[in-house]
Enzyme design. Structure first.
Site, PDB file in Angstrom:
ATOM      1  N   ASP A 261       1.142  -1.303  -0.155  1.00 19.17           N
ATOM      2  CA  ASP A 261      -0.225  -0.115   0.084  1.00 19.17           C
ATOM      3  C   ASP A 261       1.434   1.204   0.521  1.00 19.17           C
ATOM      4  O   ASP A 261       2.071   0.531   0.448  1.00 19.17           O
ATOM      5  CB  ASP A 261      -1.129  -0.244   1.133  1.00 19.17           C
ATOM      6  CG  ASP A 261      -1.529   1.105   1.183  1.00 19.17           C
ATOM      7  OD1 ASP A 261      -1.996   1.814   1.097  1.00 19.17           O
ATOM      8  OD2 ASP A 261      -1.658   1.699   2.380  1.00 19.17           O
TER       9      ASP A 261
ATOM     10  N   ASP B 247       0.252   4.916   1.395  1.00 19.99           N
ATOM     11  CA  ASP B 247      -0.019   6.289   1.807  1.00 19.99           C
ATOM     12  C   ASP B 247      -0.032   5.472   3.036  1.00 19.99           C
ATOM     13  O   ASP B 247      -0.590   4.172   3.851  1.00 19.99           O
ATOM     14  CB  ASP B 247      -1.424   6.747   2.179  1.00 19.99           C
ATOM     15  CG  ASP B 247      -1.613   7.560   0.534  1.00 19.99           C
ATOM     16  OD1 ASP B 247      -0.483   8.110   0.669  1.00 19.99           O
ATOM     17  OD2 ASP B 247      -2.814   7.417   0.391  1.00 19.99           O
TER      18      ASP B 247
ATOM     19  N   GLY C 172      -7.334   4.033   3.689  1.00 19.10           N
ATOM     20  CA  GLY C 172      -7.087   3.393   2.800  1.00 19.10           C
ATOM     21  C   GLY C 172      -8.332   3.289   1.846  1.00 19.10           C
ATOM     22  O   GLY C 172      -8.530   2.547   1.657  1.00 19.10           O
TER      23      GLY C 172
ATOM     24  N   ARG D  73     -11.465   8.202  -1.939  1.00 17.83           N
ATOM     25  CA  ARG D  73     -12.225   9.220  -1.593  1.00 17.83           C
ATOM     26  C   ARG D  73     -13.013   9.686  -1.449  1.00 17.83           C
ATOM     27  O   ARG D  73     -14.515   9.520  -0.310  1.00 17.83           O
ATOM     28  CB  ARG D  73     -11.606  10.574  -2.624  1.00 17.83           C
ATOM     29  CG  ARG D  73     -10.757  11.587  -1.758  1.00 17.83           C
ATOM     30  CD  ARG D  73     -10.933  13.036  -2.902  1.00 17.83           C
ATOM     31  NE  ARG D  73      -9.531  13.095  -3.488  1.00 17.83           N
ATOM     32  CZ  ARG D  73      -9.492  12.699  -4.881  1.00 17.83           C
ATOM     33  NH1 ARG D  73      -9.824  13.999  -6.133  1.00 17.83           N
ATOM     34  NH2 ARG D  73      -8.306  12.460  -5.527  1.00 17.83           N
TER      35      ARG D  73
ATOM     36  N   SER E 149      -5.534   6.046  -4.339  1.00 19.78           N
ATOM     37  CA  SER E 149      -5.245   7.785  -4.261  1.00 19.78           C
ATOM     38  C   SER E 149      -5.431   7.951  -5.888  1.00 19.78           C
ATOM     39  O   SER E 149      -4.379   7.176  -6.964  1.00 19.78           O
ATOM     40  CB  SER E 149      -4.334   8.111  -3.262  1.00 19.78           C
ATOM     41  OG  SER E 149      -3.366   9.429  -4.305  1.00 19.78           O
TER      42      SER E 149
ATOM     43  N   ASN F 181      -3.264  10.403  -6.823  1.00 19.37           N
ATOM     44  CA  ASN F 181      -2.630  11.370  -6.566  1.00 19.37           C
ATOM     45  C   ASN F 181      -0.984  10.262  -6.779  1.00 19.37           C
ATOM     46  O   ASN F 181       0.052  10.967  -6.275  1.00 19.37           O
ATOM     47  CB  ASN F 181      -2.434  12.201  -5.608  1.00 19.37           C
ATOM     48  CG  ASN F 181      -3.366  12.914  -5.860  1.00 19.37           C
ATOM     49  OD1 ASN F 181      -3.629  13.904  -7.148  1.00 19.37           O
ATOM     50  ND2 ASN F 181      -4.303  12.943  -4.974  1.00 19.37           N
TER      51      ASN F 181
ATOM     52  N   ASP G 216      -1.217  -0.639   6.130  1.00 21.95           N
ATOM     53  CA  ASP G 216      -1.589  -0.053   7.152  1.00 21.95           C
ATOM     54  C   ASP G 216      -3.021   0.286   7.877  1.00 21.95           C
ATOM     55  O   ASP G 216      -3.182   0.455   8.717  1.00 21.95           O
ATOM     56  CB  ASP G 216      -0.940   1.495   7.615  1.00 21.95           C
ATOM     57  CG  ASP G 216      -1.284   2.549   6.689  1.00 21.95           C
ATOM     58  OD1 ASP G 216      -1.898   2.992   5.121  1.00 21.95           O
ATOM     59  OD2 ASP G 216      -1.079   3.426   6.855  1.00 21.95           O
TER      60      ASP G 216
HETATM   61 MG   LIG Z   1      -2.318   2.915   3.661  1.00 23.39          MG
END
Ligand SMILES: [Mg+2]
Length: 258
Positions: free
Chosen positions: A20, A22, A70, A73, A148, A150, A206
């Site tokens: 993952d 972020d 996770g 958006r 994401s 981005n 995470d």
């Molecule tokens: Mg994450």
């Protein structure tokens, strides 16, 4: 072995690892959480004033973990607002950032996030980068995924644009119509692109929704990275192993190829 490190014998059949982005590869979870807090606090405060009600701020720990982390958006906007009994029209991705729709609020949050990244850059976790390099030198395949939109900007800003063989980001998920986490579709797509089965791959996550996706996808190993001090929640969601940083893992049984 460094203090606090755990010897971990790398399971023989695992030939690929899907990370993952972020919070695992890039230290962006706090930037996301701050952008969400700014968005929702502005929105909830204005709403409370208009209705003459008490303003209850967004909790960047509990609310973030439970409703946002996770997820894509718009799913995050919708799920958090639902927890406050608020339903907004969906709108669409072209909505202005001040539109009072799920998409409009999502776009405003994205503006806050991107402003931060372009102003301050992004940081990759050195321990994660070191692990990826170790895996690659042992010919273990690597991929990075994220809900994401981005991913390119963030990986570029963090200086790790070339670290992973395969990427599946929010744009790919949109193009392919893949459902978001906790559905495992994005991880399975990464495994497909690497040419491996889920049973040959590990997932590193995470977020609760991401750990659950790894479990539901039938992956051989789900490693939870606990940045928030909630190891039990990650274990309950299906993590086989929980570390607070990937630097804690001392891999044995992995041989570097020349
Ligand atoms: Mg994450």
């Amino acid at each position: 072995m460094s203090p606090g490190a755990r010897d971990f014998a790398w399971p023989e059949g695992i030939t690929a690892v899907i990370f993952d982005m972020d919070g695992v590869v890039t230290e962006t979870a706090s930037v996301h959480a701050a952008a969400w807090k700014r968005l929702f606090d502005e929105y909830l405060e204005r709403r409370a004033k208009l209705a003459d009600e008490t303003f209850v701020p967004f909790d960047p720990d509990e609310d973030y973990r439970r409703y946002i982390d996770g997820k894509a958006r718009r799913d995050g906007v919708r799920d958090f607002l639902a927890s406050r009994g608020i339903t907004l029209a969906e709108g669409d991705s072209s909505d202005a950032p001040d539109a009072e729709t799920v998409s409009g609020l999502g776009n405003r949050k994205n503006d806050y996030f991107l402003n931060h990244v372009s102003r301050y850059g992004a940081t990759a976790y050195r321990s994660t980068v070191a692990l990826v390099e170790q895996l690659r030198s042992a010919r273990v395949r690597t991929a990075i995924i994220s809900a994401s939109l981005n991913m390119s900007q963030v990986l570029e800003a963090a200086g790790v644009a070339d670290l992973f063989e395969v990427r599946v980001d929010g744009h790919a998920a949109e193009d392919l119509g893949l459902p978001g986490k906790p559905d495992p579709a994005v991880f399975l797509e990464a495994a497909r692109r690497l040419g491996v089965e889920a049973s040959q791959a590990a997932v590193v996550e995470d977020a609760l929704a991401g750990v659950e996706a790894g479990r539901r996808g039938g992956f051989a190993l789900v490693i939870g990275v606990d940045r928030a001090g909630h190891p039990d929640a990650l274990r309950a969601a299906g993590a086989d192993l929980v570390v607070s940083d990937l630097g804690e893992l001392e891999l044995s049984g992995l041989r570097s190829s020349p």
